[in-house]
Design an enzyme around this catalytic site. Sequence first.
Site, short mmCIF file in Angstrom:
data_model
loop_
_atom_site.label_atom_id
_atom_site.label_comp_id
_atom_site.label_asym_id
_atom_site.label_seq_id
_atom_site.Cartn_x
_atom_site.Cartn_y
_atom_site.Cartn_z
N HIS A 168 0.85 6.06 1.92
CA HIS A 168 1.74 6.93 2.63
C HIS A 168 2.88 7.64 2.09
O HIS A 168 3.55 8.69 2.53
CB HIS A 168 1.89 6.30 4.04
N ASN A 175 0.73 -1.31 0.04
CA ASN A 175 -0.10 0.13 0.08
C ASN A 175 0.89 1.46 0.05
O ASN A 175 1.68 1.50 0.79
CB ASN A 175 -1.09 -0.04 1.18
N ARG A 180 -9.34 8.12 -1.18
CA ARG A 180 -10.33 8.46 -0.08
C ARG A 180 -11.31 9.76 -0.80
O ARG A 180 -10.76 10.36 -1.69
CB ARG A 180 -9.52 9.00 1.00
N1 PXP Z 1 -5.75 -2.88 3.85
C1 PXP Z 1 -6.98 -1.91 4.08
C2 PXP Z 1 -8.34 -2.41 3.73
C3 PXP Z 1 -6.77 -0.77 4.45
O1 PXP Z 1 -7.60 0.13 4.77
C4 PXP Z 1 -5.28 -0.39 4.88
C5 PXP Z 1 -4.97 0.92 5.29
O2 PXP Z 1 -5.19 1.87 4.31
C6 PXP Z 1 -4.25 -1.27 4.95
C7 PXP Z 1 -4.55 -2.65 4.28
C8 PXP Z 1 -2.80 -1.12 5.14
O3 PXP Z 1 -2.66 -0.80 6.55
P1 PXP Z 1 -1.53 -0.23 7.15
O4 PXP Z 1 -0.95 0.98 6.53
O5 PXP Z 1 -1.72 -0.18 8.48
O6 PXP Z 1 -0.42 -1.33 6.97
#
Ligand code: PXP
Length: 239
Positions: A10, A7, A45
């Site tokens: 960030h 992901n 978002r």
């Molecule tokens: N899966 C989902 C559905 C999420 O909403 C998020 C956060 O955006 C993540 C995984 C990843 O979470 P993290 O950033 O805590 O690893």
Amino acid sequence: MAKLGVNVDHVATIRQARGIDEPDPVYAAMIAEEAGASCITIHLREDRRHIQDRDLYILKKIVKTKLNLEMGLFEDVIKVAMDVLPHNITIVPERRQELTTEGGLDVVKYFDDVKKYVEEFKSKGITVSLFIDPDDDQIKASKETGAQFVELHTGKYADAKTEEEEKAELDRLIKASETVLNVGLGLNAGHGLNYRNVVPVARINGMNELNIGHSIVAKAVFVGFKEAVKEMVYLVRGY
Ligand code: PXP
């Protein structure tokens, strides 16, 4: 062996803090794939606080593995998603005030709406996953919507304050995973996973893919993005 979805939200959070064009989550996605990620995940978002529409359009063109779009069921986000047609959509609950996605989607409560959009997304050839708490009723309702996957919310496991609490939450995830497989859904998980807590979740029987963001970006600050992804791939895949 489980796979890693990275992901890159960030990376975009850092970019948006300055309102300029770097660091670019698109570049991060290319590095993540080179480092062994099997999927690139982004959350568009409603308030566009990190990922922008532009990111989604470019990523759809350049991602070589699979693009997984996390989204709440908001009209304008749905419109963009239907234009881009990502490979996967993960439907998540979303509230403006939250720092990150808190709790899973209540598929039981919003069944009709969720089912309607699952059908719409599937009709465009998109694979659909629902982000839910590890709860049997939510799993069974998810299956009835026609979704092909669920992503189990690992937040409570990740937030556990004691070893007993962590073990209880892991057991809950293990039991829920059995239900997921028994009803014939694909099994993903994510949220709050990091280099210390990921291995027991990655080893759950039948686990397909983990979506991990924050801990990878946090580590990347010190060791670089490629190295941070490689280390997580190693933990998730087991070699
Ligand atoms: N899966 C989902 C559905 C999420 O909403 C998020 C956060 O955006 C993540 C995984 C990843 O979470 P993290 O950033 O805590 O690893």
